[in-house]
Scaffold this active site. Structure first.
Site, PDB file in Angstrom:
ATOM      1  N   TYR A 140       2.422   6.504 -10.654  1.00  0.00           N
ATOM      2  CA  TYR A 140       3.805   6.211 -10.843  1.00  0.00           C
ATOM      3  C   TYR A 140       4.308   5.699 -11.732  1.00  0.00           C
ATOM      4  O   TYR A 140       5.326   6.403 -12.981  1.00  0.00           O
ATOM      5  CB  TYR A 140       4.485   6.045  -9.369  1.00  0.00           C
ATOM      6  CG  TYR A 140       5.070   7.106  -8.463  1.00  0.00           C
ATOM      7  CD1 TYR A 140       3.919   7.385  -8.176  1.00  0.00           C
ATOM      8  CD2 TYR A 140       6.040   7.733  -7.990  1.00  0.00           C
ATOM      9  CE1 TYR A 140       3.834   8.661  -7.233  1.00  0.00           C
ATOM     10  CE2 TYR A 140       6.603   8.579  -6.888  1.00  0.00           C
ATOM     11  CZ  TYR A 140       4.816   9.020  -6.602  1.00  0.00           C
ATOM     12  OH  TYR A 140       5.061  10.046  -5.901  1.00  0.00           O
ATOM     13  N   LYS A 186      -9.084   4.378  -1.693  1.00  0.00           N
ATOM     14  CA  LYS A 186     -10.261   5.827  -2.126  1.00  0.00           C
ATOM     15  C   LYS A 186     -10.941   4.512  -3.022  1.00  0.00           C
ATOM     16  O   LYS A 186     -11.432   4.808  -3.850  1.00  0.00           O
ATOM     17  CB  LYS A 186      -9.811   6.703  -3.032  1.00  0.00           C
ATOM     18  CG  LYS A 186     -10.098   7.256  -3.225  1.00  0.00           C
ATOM     19  CD  LYS A 186     -11.162   8.558  -2.267  1.00  0.00           C
ATOM     20  CE  LYS A 186     -11.901   9.560  -2.403  1.00  0.00           C
ATOM     21  NZ  LYS A 186     -12.362  10.674  -1.774  1.00  0.00           N
ATOM     22  N   ASP A 218      -8.411  10.469   2.209  1.00  0.00           N
ATOM     23  CA  ASP A 218      -9.279  11.555   2.724  1.00  0.00           C
ATOM     24  C   ASP A 218      -9.207  11.829   4.323  1.00  0.00           C
ATOM     25  O   ASP A 218      -9.170  12.485   5.058  1.00  0.00           O
ATOM     26  CB  ASP A 218      -9.860  11.771   2.050  1.00  0.00           C
ATOM     27  CG  ASP A 218     -11.277  11.045   1.802  1.00  0.00           C
ATOM     28  OD1 ASP A 218     -10.999  10.200   2.582  1.00  0.00           O
ATOM     29  OD2 ASP A 218     -12.219  11.860   1.579  1.00  0.00           O
ATOM     30  N   ASP A 242       3.197   8.703  -1.203  1.00  0.00           N
ATOM     31  CA  ASP A 242       3.973   9.624  -0.132  1.00  0.00           C
ATOM     32  C   ASP A 242       3.334  10.328  -0.139  1.00  0.00           C
ATOM     33  O   ASP A 242       4.236  11.493   0.350  1.00  0.00           O
ATOM     34  CB  ASP A 242       4.118  10.240  -3.071  1.00  0.00           C
ATOM     35  CG  ASP A 242       4.446  10.942  -2.212  1.00  0.00           C
ATOM     36  OD1 ASP A 242       6.469  11.096  -1.867  1.00  0.00           O
ATOM     37  OD2 ASP A 242       4.625  11.700  -3.065  1.00  0.00           O
ATOM     38  N   ASP A 246       4.768  12.496   3.713  1.00  0.00           N
ATOM     39  CA  ASP A 246       4.951  13.991   4.222  1.00  0.00           C
ATOM     40  C   ASP A 246       4.229  13.880   5.056  1.00  0.00           C
ATOM     41  O   ASP A 246       4.750  14.971   6.153  1.00  0.00           O
ATOM     42  CB  ASP A 246       5.379  14.354   2.674  1.00  0.00           C
ATOM     43  CG  ASP A 246       6.047  14.372   2.010  1.00  0.00           C
ATOM     44  OD1 ASP A 246       7.380  13.936   2.264  1.00  0.00           O
ATOM     45  OD2 ASP A 246       6.588  15.078   1.425  1.00  0.00           O
TER      46      ASP A 246
HETATM   47  C1  IPM Z   1       9.234  10.224  -1.692  1.00  0.00           C
HETATM   48  C2  IPM Z   1      10.028  11.652  -3.223  1.00  0.00           C
HETATM   49  C3  IPM Z   1      10.152  11.108  -4.406  1.00  0.00           C
HETATM   50  C4  IPM Z   1       8.962  10.119  -4.649  1.00  0.00           C
HETATM   51  C5  IPM Z   1      10.149  11.617  -5.747  1.00  0.00           C
HETATM   52  C6  IPM Z   1      11.664  13.014  -5.725  1.00  0.00           C
HETATM   53  C7  IPM Z   1       9.926  11.139  -6.717  1.00  0.00           C
HETATM   54  O1  IPM Z   1       8.948  13.070  -3.801  1.00  0.00           O
HETATM   55  O2  IPM Z   1      10.892   9.750  -1.985  1.00  0.00           O
HETATM   56  O3  IPM Z   1       8.845  10.160  -1.531  1.00  0.00           O
HETATM   57  O4  IPM Z   1       7.709  10.751  -5.467  1.00  0.00           O
HETATM   58  O5  IPM Z   1       9.345   8.494  -4.577  1.00  0.00           O
HETATM   59 MG    MG Z   2       8.157  11.805  -1.251  1.00  0.00          MG
END
Ligand code: IPM
Ligand code: MG
Length: 359
Positions: A140, A186, A218, A242, A246
């Protein structure tokens, strides 16, 4: 901070559904705080709305307010409106994480037995794990970072100390839970992952009571679906965290239920849902307020040591979900405000029962 001082809380409602879920969470904070916890809110512009009002996503006054506060509550930023802006709202989020040195992002996935039916998975056992995502380094932020129409470069870069400091937090945290850490990387391909393995193995040796293993990212993506109950604390780099957080969120049925803590070694911690600003449903009272309300609970427990108040909120959320009062993302038809009202009612009724029992 001492128990007698007034907690200073910076409030960054942001964009899209941000303001709605922030209103919901602040209503719950107010309910639970009654005669119990004193605080002052400072609402400041952040993200797209700050671009509109001040020309940049993280205005200096917003950052100064956050730095002067005891904790930061953030809802969500971004939206198509700012796709062509010279700076995107998300740049403000990354800048804020860096400015407050919030290197550890803690994302819990927990689902009670009563709420397992919301999961799209057939769960064989309770799921309760926490992702420790490195937040201020890695791909990042690594340099060089270039873009042209012929070639683009991102750099995944980690220094020993950046790995060590989050690893220590993850192992410390594991001692308060099921005492297991899984490093996700990885290392069969990436040099930075091989450094993670070296550094984390050394830290693991400092925590003999905590068991430790490593998994490729993975394979972990698959294992999270196949056997999520095996995980306790997952420790991983920025980008992997990240993505996996999710995926992990979906185990509970919706991304809309997962809060997070972002913390450094000193200064205010920041609390935010892991989901985005959902501009497609903004202003319709369809957004799930639970992740934001849970973020308030995490703030009370972690920044202000009020686990008692945090537990009242968590119990109320679990009960309201079990009663089927949920937004469309969880298959329900309740509005944001109806879910919030149900949570507030549950807290108030539980307190009345408690008061009656203790006269
Ligand atoms: C998160 C979000 C952020 C990230 C984005 C909005 C920049 O996806 O907090 O997970 O990638 O960190
Ligand atoms: Mg995110």
């Amino acid at each position: 901070m001492t128990t007698t001082s007034v907690a200073q809380i910076a409030v960054l409602a942001g964009d899209g559904v941000g303001p709605e879920i922030m209103t919901a969470a602040l209503a719950v904070l107010k309910t639970v705080s009654q005669d119990q916890f004193q605080y002052q809110l400072q609402a400041v512009p952040f993200g797209g709305i700050a671009i509109d009002q001040c020309g940049e996503p993280l205005p200096a006054t917003t950052l100064a307010t956050c730095q002067a506060s005891d904790a930061v509550l953030l809802a969500a930023v971004g939206g198509p409106k700012w796709d062509q802006a010279p700076q995107r709202p998300e740049a403000g989020l990354l800048a804020l994480r860096q400015a407050l040195n919030l290197f550890a992002n803690i994302r819990p996935t927990r689902i009670t037995e009563a709420n397992q039916h919301y999961s799209p998975l057939k769960l064989a056992a309770p799921v309760d794990f926490v992702i420790f995502r490195e937040l201020t380094s890695g791909i990042y932020f690594g340099q060089p970072r270039t873009f042209s129409s012929e070639m683009a470069v991102d750099t995944m870069r980690y220094q020993r100390e950046e790995i060590a400091r989050i690893a220590r937090l993850a192992f410390q945290f594991a001692t308060t839970r099921s005492q297991h850490v899984t490093l996700v990387d990885k290392a069969n391909v990436l040099a930075s992952s091989r450094l993670w393995r070296q550094v984390v193995a050394a830290i693991a040796a400092e925590f003999p009571a905590v068991t430790y293993d490593t998994k490729y990212v993975d394979a972990t993506a698959m294992q999270l679906i196949a056997h999520p109950e095996q995980f306790d604390v997952i420790l991983t780099a920025n980008l992997f965290g990240d993505i996996l957080s999710d995926e992990a969120a979906e185990i509970t049925g919706s991304l809309g239920t997962i809060p997070s803590i972002s913390q450094g070694s000193q200064g205010p911690a920041l609390y935010e849902p892991i989901h985005g600003s959902a501009p497609d449903i903004a202003g319709q009272s369809r957004a799930n307020p639970i992740a934001m309300i849970r973020s308030v609970a995490l703030m009370l427990a972690h920044s202000f040591k009020r686990t008692d108040l945090a537990n009242e909120i968590t119990t109320a959320i679990d009960a309201v979900m079990a009663a089927g009062i949920v937004t469309p993302d969880l298959g329900g038809s309740a509005t944001t405000t109806a879910v919030t009202a149900a949570i507030i009612n549950h807290i108030q009724e539980s307190r009345e029962v408690y008061a009656t029992d203790h006269v």
